[in-house]
Design a protein around this motif. Structure first.
Motif, PDB file in Angstrom:
ATOM      1  N   LYS A 151       0.817  -1.207   0.000  1.00 49.21           N
ATOM      2  CA  LYS A 151       0.000   0.000   0.000  1.00 49.21           C
ATOM      3  C   LYS A 151       0.850   1.255   0.000  1.00 49.21           C
ATOM      4  O   LYS A 151       0.482   2.277  -0.604  1.00 49.21           O
ATOM      5  N   ASN A 152       2.010   1.186   0.643  1.00 48.31           N
ATOM      6  CA  ASN A 152       2.847   2.378   0.807  1.00 48.31           C
ATOM      7  C   ASN A 152       3.943   2.519  -0.241  1.00 48.31           C
ATOM      8  O   ASN A 152       4.670   3.497  -0.235  1.00 48.31           O
ATOM      9  N   VAL A 153       4.067   1.516  -1.115  1.00 48.36           N
ATOM     10  CA  VAL A 153       5.109   1.560  -2.146  1.00 48.36           C
ATOM     11  C   VAL A 153       4.475   1.951  -3.484  1.00 48.36           C
ATOM     12  O   VAL A 153       3.457   1.381  -3.886  1.00 48.36           O
ATOM     13  N   ASN A 160       6.759  -5.480  -7.082  1.00 47.68           N
ATOM     14  CA  ASN A 160       6.698  -6.788  -7.735  1.00 47.68           C
ATOM     15  C   ASN A 160       6.957  -7.926  -6.740  1.00 47.68           C
ATOM     16  O   ASN A 160       8.005  -7.993  -6.107  1.00 47.68           O
ATOM     17  N   GLY A 161       5.988  -8.802  -6.599  1.00 46.26           N
ATOM     18  CA  GLY A 161       6.152  -9.972  -5.743  1.00 46.26           C
ATOM     19  C   GLY A 161       5.763  -9.769  -4.295  1.00 46.26           C
ATOM     20  O   GLY A 161       5.729 -10.736  -3.529  1.00 46.26           O
ATOM     21  N   LEU A 162       5.450  -8.538  -3.883  1.00 51.10           N
ATOM     22  CA  LEU A 162       5.108  -8.298  -2.485  1.00 51.10           C
ATOM     23  C   LEU A 162       3.864  -9.072  -2.067  1.00 51.10           C
ATOM     24  O   LEU A 162       3.768  -9.537  -0.928  1.00 51.10           O
ATOM     25  N   THR A 257       8.766 -13.088  -5.491  1.00 53.03           N
ATOM     26  CA  THR A 257       8.060 -13.160  -4.216  1.00 53.03           C
ATOM     27  C   THR A 257       9.003 -12.817  -3.075  1.00 53.03           C
ATOM     28  O   THR A 257      10.214 -13.002  -3.190  1.00 53.03           O
ATOM     29  N   GLN A 258       8.423 -12.326  -2.015  1.00 51.83           N
ATOM     30  CA  GLN A 258       9.180 -12.124  -0.781  1.00 51.83           C
ATOM     31  C   GLN A 258       8.582 -12.924   0.368  1.00 51.83           C
ATOM     32  O   GLN A 258       8.878 -12.667   1.532  1.00 51.83           O
TER      33      GLN A 258
END
Length: 403
Positions: A151-153, A160-162, A257-258
């Motif tokens: 939301k904050n990025v 990407n992938g969050l 992904t993270q």
């Protein structure tokens, strides 16, 4: 055996707790020299089979998946020691812990298991696991943190992938985590004002299909139901490498992904091998038909710590809570029998069935010859902890926990 008889039980999981309670019941209050010590890292008993709810369901609190051991053991002649086991000394017949040493005449090893990472590069360093209430809490906090970061990025590359969540292993735990997470996603999207289409849940399984041991029609039901909720199953390929921002599969696919939640395998506690016990099946101690270590008849091994074989099929038994509880009872009886000079009981596994939740109100199950799915299976699954609580402390404990 005359005089004091010291029984030390390591671990208050399904097997260890049951062993302690059953031995206390068998020996009774008037048994001369009775001494039962239960050593556990925490002062509570964890419902390991419900950790997926704590990890990936927004409305499940810590108290739903644990119960203080004092509430279970109150009134019983069992000494509880909150400590961490560091070494098993078979020569001196003592257990070493961070807080001291405990001598034993009989030892029950029920130390649970550790994740098996199969030497996959980066997996141990970057994956989250479901081993305990604390790790479940870490998974839940991490997932919420990913939504908050997204939301904050603003930068698309950094985003990407969050919101891609990779679950390794599509056995019971992996699929249940996927189901709970899929049902939690809409709430998280509303809370953080995120488009649900941004979220991806990917369950990777090295075998050709998910949920081994379930009937094909139930597996198909689970696949279709979770697929409708947005879960993608990738089968027939393994996780080959994990980095902080991506997962590479054996097929060559790279998934940004993270978040990697690993539910792809377990191994026994290394303390058993370090003590010189024969181990197989990823570090689990080999036991005989009475659940005694094949190296030491004074040591009983139960639950995830034990490598047991089905006497009918000759195949290793997959660890689960149902098996652990039964093993705890048999180990306790055999210690009692040895004290009293009675014949020991052979352990004979008897499964009453298996159930899997697919999110609130949905599930699949095989109860002996009956197959169930949907709400029926979900209700049967919900009854499991109710029956278990009753077995631990009767109606009083059940009412205290459920009301």
């Amino acid at each position: 055996m005359e005089g004091r008889t010291r029984t030390v039980i390591l671990g208050a999981g399904y097997a260890g707790l049951r062993a302690a309670m059953e031995l206390d019941r068998l020996l009774g209050v008037r048994h001369p020299g009775k001494e039962i010590t239960l050593i556990n890292k925490h002062n509570y008993h964890q419902f390991i089979t419900r950790l997926h709810e704590s990890a990936a369901r927004g409305d499940t609190g810590d108290e739903d998946v644990r119960i203080p051991l004092a509430e279970i053991l109150g009134g019983r002649d069992i000494r509880l020691v909150k400590d961490t086991v560091t070494r098993l000394d078979r020569n001196r017949r003592q257990v070493e812990t961070e807080g001291g040493a405990h001598g034993y005449d009989y030892l029950v090893v029920s130390l649970g298991s550790l994740p098996e990472f199969f030497d996959i590069p980066g997996l141990k360093e970057h994956a989250l696991t479901l081993r305990s209430l604390n790790t479940a809490r870490m998974v839940r906090t991490h997932i919420e943190g990913m939504f908050a970061r997204f939301k904050n990025v603003v930068d698309p590359w950094e985003r990407n992938g969050l919101l891609t969540f990779v679950i390794g292993g599509a056995g019971l735990t992996g699929v249940e985590v996927a189901g709970e997470l899929a049902d939690w996603v809409p709430e998280l999207c509303r809370r953080y004002d995120v488009d649900p289409l941004e979220v991806r849940i990917i369950n990777v399984e090295a075998s050709e299909d998910i949920l081994p041991g379930f009937a094909p029609d139930l597996v198909e039901y689970a696949r279709n139901l979770l697929g409708e909720k947005g879960v993608r199953f990738v089968t027939g390929t393994r996780i080959a490498r994990v980095k902080d921002t991506e997962v590479r599969l054996g097929s060559g696919e790279v998934i940004p992904t993270q978040t990697v939640i690993w539910a792809g395998g377990i191994r026994g506690n290394p303390l058993m091998a370090e003590a010189g016990l024969t181990v197989q099946g990823r570090g689990r101690a080999v036991v005989n038909e009475y659940l005694q270590s094949v190296d030491d008849p004074r040591i009983y091994v139960t639950g995830d710590s034990a490598f047991t074989v089905d006497p009918e099929s000759g195949r290793p038994l997959a660890p689960n809570a149902q098996l652990a509880i039964a093993q705890g009872k048999v180990a306790a009886y055999n210690i009692y029998a040895d004290m009293k000079g009675l014949p020991k009981k052979r352990f004979r596994p008897q499964s009453v069935g298996v159930l899997a939740s697919l999110g609130p109100g949905k599930g699949i199950g095989m109860i002996k010859t009956v197959r169930a799915k949907g709400l029926t299976a979900a209700l049967a699954k919900e009854m499991v902890p109710v029956r278990y609580l009753y077995s631990l402390g009767g109606i009083k404990l059940l009412a205290k926990k459920m009301l």
